[in-house]
Design a protein around this motif. Structure first.
Motif, mmCIF file in Angstrom:
data_model
loop_
_atom_site.group_PDB
_atom_site.id
_atom_site.type_symbol
_atom_site.label_atom_id
_atom_site.label_comp_id
_atom_site.label_asym_id
_atom_site.label_seq_id
_atom_site.Cartn_x
_atom_site.Cartn_y
_atom_site.Cartn_z
ATOM 1 N N LEU A 12 0.901 -1.345 -0.071
ATOM 2 C CA LEU A 12 0.361 0.248 -0.103
ATOM 3 C C LEU A 12 0.805 1.008 -0.399
ATOM 4 O O LEU A 12 1.722 1.503 1.329
ATOM 5 N N VAL A 13 0.849 1.883 -1.683
ATOM 6 C CA VAL A 13 1.615 2.718 -0.992
ATOM 7 C C VAL A 13 1.005 4.747 -1.057
ATOM 8 O O VAL A 13 -0.234 4.441 -1.818
ATOM 9 N N VAL A 14 1.515 5.142 0.437
ATOM 10 C CA VAL A 14 0.064 6.491 1.029
ATOM 11 C C VAL A 14 1.610 7.700 0.339
ATOM 12 O O VAL A 14 1.415 7.695 1.413
ATOM 13 N N GLU A 15 1.266 8.400 0.024
ATOM 14 C CA GLU A 15 1.894 9.491 -0.982
ATOM 15 C C GLU A 15 0.625 10.558 -1.227
ATOM 16 O O GLU A 15 0.102 10.091 -2.682
ATOM 17 N N ASP A 16 0.427 11.813 -1.007
ATOM 18 C CA ASP A 16 -0.715 12.580 -1.519
ATOM 19 C C ASP A 16 0.013 13.478 -3.292
ATOM 20 O O ASP A 16 -0.494 13.855 -3.658
ATOM 21 N N ASP A 17 1.689 13.751 -2.774
ATOM 22 C CA ASP A 17 2.044 14.244 -4.238
ATOM 23 C C ASP A 17 1.957 12.911 -5.388
ATOM 24 O O ASP A 17 2.874 11.636 -5.644
ATOM 25 N N HIS A 19 2.621 12.585 -8.938
ATOM 26 C CA HIS A 19 4.111 12.127 -9.077
ATOM 27 C C HIS A 19 4.915 10.786 -8.667
ATOM 28 O O HIS A 19 5.331 9.916 -8.503
ATOM 29 N N LEU A 20 5.422 10.873 -6.916
ATOM 30 C CA LEU A 20 5.997 10.163 -5.716
ATOM 31 C C LEU A 20 5.279 9.264 -6.067
ATOM 32 O O LEU A 20 5.958 7.369 -5.956
ATOM 33 N N ARG A 21 3.355 8.986 -6.240
ATOM 34 C CA ARG A 21 2.912 8.039 -5.542
ATOM 35 C C ARG A 21 3.233 7.211 -6.643
ATOM 36 O O ARG A 21 3.129 5.497 -6.317
ATOM 37 N N ASP A 22 2.903 7.715 -7.976
ATOM 38 C CA ASP A 22 3.627 6.627 -8.901
ATOM 39 C C ASP A 22 4.513 6.100 -9.352
ATOM 40 O O ASP A 22 5.293 4.751 -9.826
ATOM 41 N N LEU A 23 5.766 6.933 -9.416
ATOM 42 C CA LEU A 23 7.084 6.129 -8.948
ATOM 43 C C LEU A 23 7.059 4.990 -8.093
ATOM 44 O O LEU A 23 8.068 4.116 -8.255
ATOM 45 N N ALA A 24 6.818 5.185 -6.587
ATOM 46 C CA ALA A 24 6.796 4.217 -5.725
ATOM 47 C C ALA A 24 6.124 2.969 -6.107
ATOM 48 O O ALA A 24 6.559 1.857 -5.958
ATOM 49 N N ALA A 25 4.675 3.369 -6.969
ATOM 50 C CA ALA A 25 3.638 1.711 -6.717
ATOM 51 C C ALA A 25 4.684 1.572 -8.598
ATOM 52 O O ALA A 25 4.839 0.353 -7.866
ATOM 53 N N SER A 40 -4.227 9.702 1.099
ATOM 54 C CA SER A 40 -4.351 10.255 2.516
ATOM 55 C C SER A 40 -4.281 9.553 3.222
ATOM 56 O O SER A 40 -4.748 8.215 2.800
ATOM 57 N N GLY A 41 -3.612 9.377 4.801
ATOM 58 C CA GLY A 41 -4.082 8.695 5.745
ATOM 59 C C GLY A 41 -4.558 8.037 5.719
ATOM 60 O O GLY A 41 -5.497 7.160 5.691
ATOM 61 N N GLU A 42 -6.111 8.734 5.547
ATOM 62 C CA GLU A 42 -7.801 7.931 5.962
ATOM 63 C C GLU A 42 -7.890 7.482 4.149
ATOM 64 O O GLU A 42 -9.279 6.335 4.971
ATOM 65 N N GLU A 43 -7.892 7.529 3.582
ATOM 66 C CA GLU A 43 -7.990 6.673 2.574
ATOM 67 C C GLU A 43 -7.015 5.386 2.622
ATOM 68 O O GLU A 43 -7.918 4.068 2.815
ATOM 69 N N ALA A 44 -6.081 4.994 3.327
ATOM 70 C CA ALA A 44 -5.453 3.870 3.554
ATOM 71 C C ALA A 44 -5.928 3.538 4.600
ATOM 72 O O ALA A 44 -5.839 2.405 4.875
ATOM 73 N N PHE A 59 4.254 1.923 2.293
ATOM 74 C CA PHE A 59 4.830 3.511 2.179
ATOM 75 C C PHE A 59 4.765 4.108 2.319
ATOM 76 O O PHE A 59 3.534 4.470 1.172
ATOM 77 N N ALA A 60 4.502 5.225 3.009
ATOM 78 C CA ALA A 60 3.827 6.549 3.338
ATOM 79 C C ALA A 60 4.408 7.449 4.010
ATOM 80 O O ALA A 60 5.841 7.190 4.458
ATOM 81 N N ASP A 61 3.976 8.963 2.938
ATOM 82 C CA ASP A 61 4.823 9.911 3.917
ATOM 83 C C ASP A 61 4.648 10.550 4.798
ATOM 84 O O ASP A 61 3.255 10.125 4.824
ATOM 85 N N VAL A 62 5.083 10.663 4.718
ATOM 86 C CA VAL A 62 4.892 11.731 6.519
ATOM 87 C C VAL A 62 4.061 12.266 6.198
ATOM 88 O O VAL A 62 2.951 12.988 7.546
ATOM 89 N N ARG A 63 3.941 13.770 5.466
ATOM 90 C CA ARG A 63 2.860 15.083 5.238
ATOM 91 C C ARG A 63 2.199 14.552 4.197
ATOM 92 O O ARG A 63 2.353 13.816 3.275
ATOM 93 N N LEU A 64 0.995 14.298 4.723
ATOM 94 C CA LEU A 64 -0.274 13.654 3.933
ATOM 95 C C LEU A 64 -1.193 14.339 4.036
ATOM 96 O O LEU A 64 -1.451 15.542 5.353
ATOM 97 N N PRO A 65 -2.571 15.207 3.868
ATOM 98 C CA PRO A 65 -3.586 15.803 3.912
ATOM 99 C C PRO A 65 -4.200 15.170 4.626
ATOM 100 O O PRO A 65 -4.745 14.397 5.514
ATOM 101 N N ASN A 66 -5.654 16.293 5.363
ATOM 102 C CA ASN A 66 -6.381 16.154 5.823
ATOM 103 C C ASN A 66 -5.470 15.773 7.421
ATOM 104 O O ASN A 66 -4.661 16.081 7.748
ATOM 105 N N LEU A 67 -6.204 14.946 8.345
ATOM 106 C CA LEU A 67 -6.200 14.976 9.965
ATOM 107 C C LEU A 67 -4.588 13.514 10.054
ATOM 108 O O LEU A 67 -4.174 13.925 11.186
ATOM 109 N N VAL A 68 -5.122 12.919 9.559
ATOM 110 C CA VAL A 68 -4.162 11.511 9.983
ATOM 111 C C VAL A 68 -2.562 12.085 8.615
ATOM 112 O O VAL A 68 -2.631 11.426 7.379
ATOM 113 N N ASP A 69 -1.618 11.384 9.383
ATOM 114 C CA ASP A 69 -0.473 11.905 8.352
ATOM 115 C C ASP A 69 0.461 10.523 8.146
ATOM 116 O O ASP A 69 -0.191 9.392 8.797
ATOM 117 N N GLY A 70 1.544 10.258 8.138
ATOM 118 C CA GLY A 70 2.389 9.147 8.285
ATOM 119 C C GLY A 70 2.722 8.394 9.490
ATOM 120 O O GLY A 70 2.854 7.651 9.319
#
Length: 128
Positions: A12-17, A19-25, A40-44, A59-70
């Motif tokens: 599960l790749v959790v990234e709001d960017d 381009h980075l999400r596509d690269l990691a995937a 987003s963290g909520e979607e994950a 694989f998740a970024d720390v900075r994610l939108p909404n309330l749940v960060d990485g």
């Protein structure tokens, strides 16, 4: 709920960017893991509530939108789904990485493809 036994787990790749999400995937598609993406963290968390038994690696970024960060995501995963291997990544200083659970691995950005693949392969080995 316990750990499921499966032949092909999910990364599960959790990234709001996007381009980075596509690269990691794209990188993780080179492993034996099937890749699912979340922006987003909520979607994950929604995905994990339904399919956590199939997830081997997050694989998740720390900075994610909404309330749940990485960091919050890593802490929730460590409590509810401790068999899931988690790598949290960030390119910014001061991103609360001191609050990561011991079960999560921190990987600074820019991350190297080889490091991501090694972490994924370790998750596959652990869940085999």
């Amino acid at each position: 709920m316990g750990q499921a036994i499966f032949s092909r787990g999910i990364a599960l790749v959790v990234e709001d960017d996007p381009h980075l999400r596509d690269l990691a995937a794209a990188l993780l598609e080179e492993t034996d893991l099937r890749v699912v993406e979340a922006a987003s963290g909520e979607e994950a968390l929604d995905y994990l509530r339904e399919r956590a038994d199939e997830v081997a690696f997050v694989f998740a970024d720390v900075r994610l939108p909404n309330l749940v960060d990485g960091v919050d995501l890593a802490r929730m995963i460590a409590l509810k789904w401790p068999w899931i291997r988690m790598v949290v990544t960030s390119g910014a200083a001061g991103d609360r990485i001191d609050y990561l659970p011991r079960s999560a691995t921190y990987m600074p950005k820019p991350w190297r493809a080889l490091d991501v693949l090694v972490a994924a392969e370790q998750a596959i080995a652990r869940n085999s």
